[in-house]
Design an enzyme around this catalytic site. Structure first.
Site, PDB file in Angstrom:
ATOM      1  N   ARG A  78       0.806  -1.273  -0.279  1.00 28.78           N
ATOM      2  CA  ARG A  78      -0.306  -0.153  -0.044  1.00 28.78           C
ATOM      3  C   ARG A  78       1.171   1.048  -0.252  1.00 28.78           C
ATOM      4  O   ARG A  78       1.091   1.035   1.060  1.00 28.78           O
ATOM      5  CB  ARG A  78      -1.166  -0.328   1.354  1.00 28.78           C
ATOM      6  CG  ARG A  78      -1.504   1.348   1.097  1.00 28.78           C
ATOM      7  CD  ARG A  78      -2.968   1.067   2.567  1.00 28.78           C
ATOM      8  NE  ARG A  78      -3.002   3.004   3.091  1.00 28.78           N
ATOM      9  CZ  ARG A  78      -3.245   3.741   3.667  1.00 28.78           C
ATOM     10  NH1 ARG A  78      -2.774   3.027   3.886  1.00 28.78           N
ATOM     11  NH2 ARG A  78      -3.788   4.767   3.182  1.00 28.78           N
ATOM     12  N   HIS A 122      -2.301  11.104   0.720  1.00 28.20           N
ATOM     13  CA  HIS A 122      -2.371  11.104   2.302  1.00 28.20           C
ATOM     14  C   HIS A 122      -1.050  12.163   2.786  1.00 28.20           C
ATOM     15  O   HIS A 122      -0.287  12.077   3.581  1.00 28.20           O
ATOM     16  CB  HIS A 122      -1.165   9.504   2.461  1.00 28.20           C
ATOM     17  CG  HIS A 122      -0.962   9.008   3.399  1.00 28.20           C
ATOM     18  ND1 HIS A 122      -0.766   7.846   3.979  1.00 28.20           N
ATOM     19  CD2 HIS A 122      -0.171   9.836   4.117  1.00 28.20           C
ATOM     20  CE1 HIS A 122      -0.195   7.014   5.404  1.00 28.20           C
ATOM     21  NE2 HIS A 122      -0.078   8.751   5.891  1.00 28.20           N
ATOM     22  N   GLU A 167      -6.662   8.728   6.221  1.00 26.99           N
ATOM     23  CA  GLU A 167      -7.179   9.191   7.565  1.00 26.99           C
ATOM     24  C   GLU A 167      -7.389  10.534   7.431  1.00 26.99           C
ATOM     25  O   GLU A 167      -6.663  11.733   8.178  1.00 26.99           O
ATOM     26  CB  GLU A 167      -5.838   9.332   8.870  1.00 26.99           C
ATOM     27  CG  GLU A 167      -5.291   8.172   8.539  1.00 26.99           C
ATOM     28  CD  GLU A 167      -4.441   8.030  10.009  1.00 26.99           C
ATOM     29  OE1 GLU A 167      -3.245   8.970  10.855  1.00 26.99           O
ATOM     30  OE2 GLU A 167      -3.639   7.119  10.291  1.00 26.99           O
ATOM     31  N   ASN A 292      -7.197   2.155  10.229  1.00 24.34           N
ATOM     32  CA  ASN A 292      -5.915   2.471  10.854  1.00 24.34           C
ATOM     33  C   ASN A 292      -6.120   2.644  12.278  1.00 24.34           C
ATOM     34  O   ASN A 292      -6.686   3.479  12.721  1.00 24.34           O
ATOM     35  CB  ASN A 292      -5.753   3.961  10.316  1.00 24.34           C
ATOM     36  CG  ASN A 292      -4.830   3.270   8.649  1.00 24.34           C
ATOM     37  OD1 ASN A 292      -5.337   3.016   8.355  1.00 24.34           O
ATOM     38  ND2 ASN A 292      -4.364   4.839   8.632  1.00 24.34           N
ATOM     39  N   TYR A 294      -4.367   2.261  16.180  1.00 22.61           N
ATOM     40  CA  TYR A 294      -3.003   1.750  17.015  1.00 22.61           C
ATOM     41  C   TYR A 294      -3.249   2.077  18.398  1.00 22.61           C
ATOM     42  O   TYR A 294      -2.630   1.501  18.923  1.00 22.61           O
ATOM     43  CB  TYR A 294      -2.000   3.358  16.734  1.00 22.61           C
ATOM     44  CG  TYR A 294      -1.399   3.388  15.365  1.00 22.61           C
ATOM     45  CD1 TYR A 294      -0.095   2.396  15.061  1.00 22.61           C
ATOM     46  CD2 TYR A 294      -1.964   3.729  14.080  1.00 22.61           C
ATOM     47  CE1 TYR A 294       0.569   2.704  13.797  1.00 22.61           C
ATOM     48  CE2 TYR A 294      -1.765   4.293  13.016  1.00 22.61           C
ATOM     49  CZ  TYR A 294      -0.627   3.277  13.207  1.00 22.61           C
ATOM     50  OH  TYR A 294       0.215   3.337  11.769  1.00 22.61           O
ATOM     51  N   GLU A 360      -3.523   0.639   8.459  1.00 22.57           N
ATOM     52  CA  GLU A 360      -2.334   0.134   8.765  1.00 22.57           C
ATOM     53  C   GLU A 360      -2.577  -0.150  10.851  1.00 22.57           C
ATOM     54  O   GLU A 360      -3.603   0.269  11.445  1.00 22.57           O
ATOM     55  CB  GLU A 360      -2.138   2.345   8.955  1.00 22.57           C
ATOM     56  CG  GLU A 360      -1.969   2.443   7.988  1.00 22.57           C
ATOM     57  CD  GLU A 360      -1.728   3.766   8.888  1.00 22.57           C
ATOM     58  OE1 GLU A 360      -1.229   4.393   9.779  1.00 22.57           O
ATOM     59  OE2 GLU A 360      -1.079   4.681   7.506  1.00 22.57           O
TER      60      GLU A 360
HETATM   61  O1  IFM Z   1       3.228   7.466  10.185  1.00 22.75           O
HETATM   62  C1  IFM Z   1       1.469   7.612  10.677  1.00 22.75           C
HETATM   63  C2  IFM Z   1       0.962   7.640   9.032  1.00 22.75           C
HETATM   64  O2  IFM Z   1       1.183   8.823   8.705  1.00 22.75           O
HETATM   65  C3  IFM Z   1      -0.619   7.804   9.439  1.00 22.75           C
HETATM   66  N1  IFM Z   1      -1.079   7.047  10.744  1.00 22.75           N
HETATM   67  C4  IFM Z   1       0.080   7.451  11.624  1.00 22.75           C
HETATM   68  C5  IFM Z   1       1.305   6.849  11.162  1.00 22.75           C
HETATM   69  C6  IFM Z   1       2.097   6.263  12.477  1.00 22.75           C
HETATM   70  O3  IFM Z   1       1.377   8.201  13.378  1.00 22.75           O
END
Ligand code: IFM
Length: 455
Positions: A78, A122, A167, A292, A294, A360
């Site tokens: 990607r 992006h 995002e 995405n 985290y 992500e």
């Molecule tokens: O590096 C970023 C990415 O560009 C977008 N999502 C979160 C990642 C980590 O912060």
């Protein structure tokens, strides 16, 4: 090798990057300036004063990077396309040399048996468009659709899976409300206009891509699980949930901004901004949703004793909250909790009924402080643990009925981490900032083994 979304029978794997974070070559082959070039040049915006002008130099080293992707054994790569490489002024004149680069990259991937999936935006908006108001203006959404057509015309015979935005919450609210991402503006509630125009751009581009025969158009969202810390934070959580999650899913699924969202974002009730037909265009425009993920968020009523979150201004109109962050945390300070991913996948599939891709997921750890392993490998066991737990969470979500097609690790290479510069590293491959030498970490080898075992 398929050019369509992977089948649901087994979880596919991939690796992700983004143009400004890895390409470098920021003035080469006619590339125009992007808002990140301008923003990073402003003192105090990026923690280490760096920028993406060289980054990982992937513009020149894409063959080596394609080898690294192939070496992982993953089926998907990607990447994102830099709008100002293709249309240096944002609209109008097309720079063929910019398209040539992505042409070479796509061919390099296909030659190695890797399917490319392209993200159109992006965050590297052409500065020329920002000079005319950027995402606060409707014309930027229209320009985005023009750009999507140009890119598809060149790559559409070899790229089948497209994401419009990555995002958009960050683009709208970190860029135009909190001001901690490019273009670094603090416009308060006007940022909701940026959100609408990003959605409109998605809808216009998706319509064109569908007309051109594309069947796999998606959008990668950083939706967030919000887990209020205390009962008195529940009402405030509804406001931030509206701005982070429902502002995207409402139009995509229902063709509407919900009433609770309009309370905190009255700008979205303005018929001069949200014009007749806009939301209808967005409804049903995504064939798949990218997630995405985290970390989860634990809102509490604004508590000055807690560390001030840099994103605190990114929810204009909502009651201010603070976030409690539990241990363990990654090097960027984000709580590690794989349960959040499982919940998000199950809930988003239930809400949308659409196929999902984890577009992500990954972790920042300070690898430089780790010991070189016996085999000369950076022994990032903490990252391996993070990936293992989140892949397991993805499999649990699938078992619970969520139609998750692929898990795409963030990220292939240590790279330019936006306002953190090069101080936070998420890569499964270490990149020496001095000479861009690539060294696969233990997590790279672990992931390769895991993917081989999953086949
Ligand atoms: O590096 C970023 C990415 O560009 C977008 N999502 C979160 C990642 C980590 O912060």
């Amino acid at each position: 090798m398929s050019l369509h979304l992977p089948h649901r029978s087994a979880l596919a794997y991939g690796a992700a990057t983004a143009s400004y974070q890895i390409e470098g070559a920021s003035t080469e082959d006619g590339r125009g300036a992007s808002i990140w070039d301008t923003f990073a040049a402003r003192p105090g915006t990026v923690r280490d004063g760096s920028d993406g002008s060289v980054a990982c130099d992937s513009y020149h080293r894409y063959e080596e990077d394609a080898d690294l992707v192939a070496g992982l054994g993953v089926g998907w790569y990607r990447f994102s396309i830099a709008w100002p490489r293709v249309l240096p002024e944002g609209t109008g004149r097309v720079e063929a040399r910019g398209l040539d680069y992505y042409d070479r990259l796509v061919d390099a991937l296909l030659a190695r048996g890797v399917s490319p999936t392209a993200t159109l935006y992006h965050w590297d908006l052409p500065q020329a468009l920002e000079d005319r108001g950027g995402w606060l203006e409707r014309s930027t959404a229209e320009a985005f659709a023009e750009y999507a057509i140009v890119v598809h015309e060149r790559l559409g015979d070899r790229v089948g899976v497209w994401a419009t935005h990555n995002e958009p919450w960050c683009a709208a609210y970190l860029g135009y409300a909190a001001g901690i991402h490019a273009p670094g503006r603090r416009e308060g509630g006007a940022a909701h206009r940026a959100a609408h125009h990003l959605l409109l751009g998605h809808g216009l581009a998706a319509a064109h891509l569908h007309e051109a025969g594309v069947s796999d158009v998606g959008i990668a969202l950083n939706l967030a699980p919000f887990w209020p810390e205390s009962p008195d934070a529940v009402a405030a959580t509804d406001g931030i949930d509206a701005i982070r999650n429902r502002v995207w899913l409402g139009p995509l699924v229902d063709g509407a901004y919900d009433a609770g969202l309009l309370v905190v974002a009255p700008e979205l009730a303005d018929p001069a901004v949200v014009r007749d037909g806009d939301l209808e265009l967005v409804r049903g425009s995504a064939d798949w949703i990218g997630i995405n993920y985290y970390t989860p968020f634990r809102p509490t009523l604004a508590d000055p004793a807690l560390e001030t979150h840099p994103e605190v201004d990114a929810y204009p109109g909502a009651t201010p909250v603070s976030f409690v962050v539990r241990e363990p945390r990654t090097d960027i300070g984000w709580e590690v909790e794989a349960r959040g991913l499982e919940e998000l996948l199950v809930d988003t599939h239930r809400r949308t009924g659409l196929p999902l891709v984890v577009t992500e997921n990954g972790a920042a750890y300070a690898d430089d402080t780790l010991q070189e392993g016996a085999a000369g490998v950076i022994d990032d066991q903490d990252r391996i643990g993070y990936l293992r737990d989140h892949i397991a969470a993805t499999e649990r979500a699938r078992a619970a009925g969520a139609d998750v097609r692929a898990y795409i690790v963030w990220t292939l290479l240590d790279n330019f981490e936006w306002a953190e510069g090069f101080t936070k590293t998420f890569g499964v491959v270490h990149v020496d900032p001095k000479d861009q030498t690539r060294t696969p970490k233990a997590s790279y080898h672990w992931l390769a083994e895991h993917v081989a075992g999953a086949r």
